[in-house]
Design a protein around this motif. Sequence first.
Motif, short mmCIF file in Angstrom:
data_model
loop_
_atom_site.label_atom_id
_atom_site.label_comp_id
_atom_site.label_asym_id
_atom_site.label_seq_id
_atom_site.Cartn_x
_atom_site.Cartn_y
_atom_site.Cartn_z
N LEU A 163 0.91 -1.45 0.02
CA LEU A 163 0.56 0.01 0.05
C LEU A 163 1.04 1.08 -0.09
N GLU A 164 1.74 0.99 0.98
CA GLU A 164 2.99 2.27 1.08
C GLU A 164 3.94 1.77 0.86
N PRO A 207 -0.67 6.74 0.12
CA PRO A 207 -1.85 6.78 -0.47
C PRO A 207 -2.46 8.51 -0.82
N GLN A 222 3.64 1.40 -7.39
CA GLN A 222 2.75 0.81 -6.97
C GLN A 222 2.05 -0.32 -8.46
N ASN A 227 2.28 -3.86 -7.41
CA ASN A 227 0.37 -4.74 -7.60
C ASN A 227 0.22 -5.37 -9.08
N TRP A 252 -6.47 8.12 -3.52
CA TRP A 252 -5.68 6.71 -4.22
C TRP A 252 -5.32 6.39 -5.14
N TYR A 275 -3.28 3.70 -5.88
CA TYR A 275 -2.76 2.02 -5.65
C TYR A 275 -3.91 1.33 -6.08
N LYS A 310 -4.78 -1.68 -8.75
CA LYS A 310 -5.75 -2.86 -8.34
C LYS A 310 -6.41 -3.13 -9.74
N THR A 344 -10.52 -5.45 5.29
CA THR A 344 -9.39 -4.98 5.32
C THR A 344 -9.12 -5.75 6.76
N THR A 402 -1.45 -2.49 7.15
CA THR A 402 -2.73 -0.90 6.71
C THR A 402 -2.43 -0.27 8.27
N TYR A 449 -2.81 3.21 8.10
CA TYR A 449 -5.07 4.04 7.39
C TYR A 449 -6.05 3.31 7.27
#
Length: 218
Positions: free
Chosen positions: A66-67, A73, A88, A92, A131, A134, A138, A168, A174, A177
Amino acid sequence: MAEVLILGASGGIGAALCAAHAARGDVVTGLSRSGDGFDVTDPASVDAALAGLGPFDRVIVATGALEIAGAAPEKTIRAVTAQAMADQFAVNAIGPALVLAHAHQLLKPDGIFAVLSARVGSIGDNRIGGWISYRSAKAAVNQIVHTAAIELARTHKGAAVVALHPGTVATPFTEKYLGRHPSVSPDAAAGNLLAVMDGLTADHTGRFFDWAGKEVPW
């Protein structure tokens, strides 16, 4: 007893998936950057690690970030940088694509190939923005999964190739966030994902499901 390959095996969800499969007697092969030098962003590393492996009953790509390099993000399109977006996509989207390039070898004819995606990659479900990098990566991996599923169906008619949203999950990935969002432990997430994968058939190939088995819009 199934033979399972898990990529990203040292991450929060990846490690929990390894443990959950092993606990029910499956034979698990796990690869990770920290444990094996498996770098999903490096084509040579992917080719070397996957050469000679398979076929497996189940292949799970649990890599992701994510980071990356301190780039959080974005809250607005004005914050987008070329490097953050490229990073990213490398982790991903391109990484899972490099793995899927080996899917014909890795997967049994009736196996399951699952790539962990994220609901924020859904274009149809995006109502709050933000975001950008990201989300875009995705969304790209969702397209990659869908396209690979069409191709693989020609040779692996009983297989299911899917994108999965784990929910989540409370991991170091995470923690900054989560805020007020409800989250689950990696073990709970792994259990949910196993239940979804256990129910997949060839009829589900090329689709995107959440942790409860509900289809997510593209």
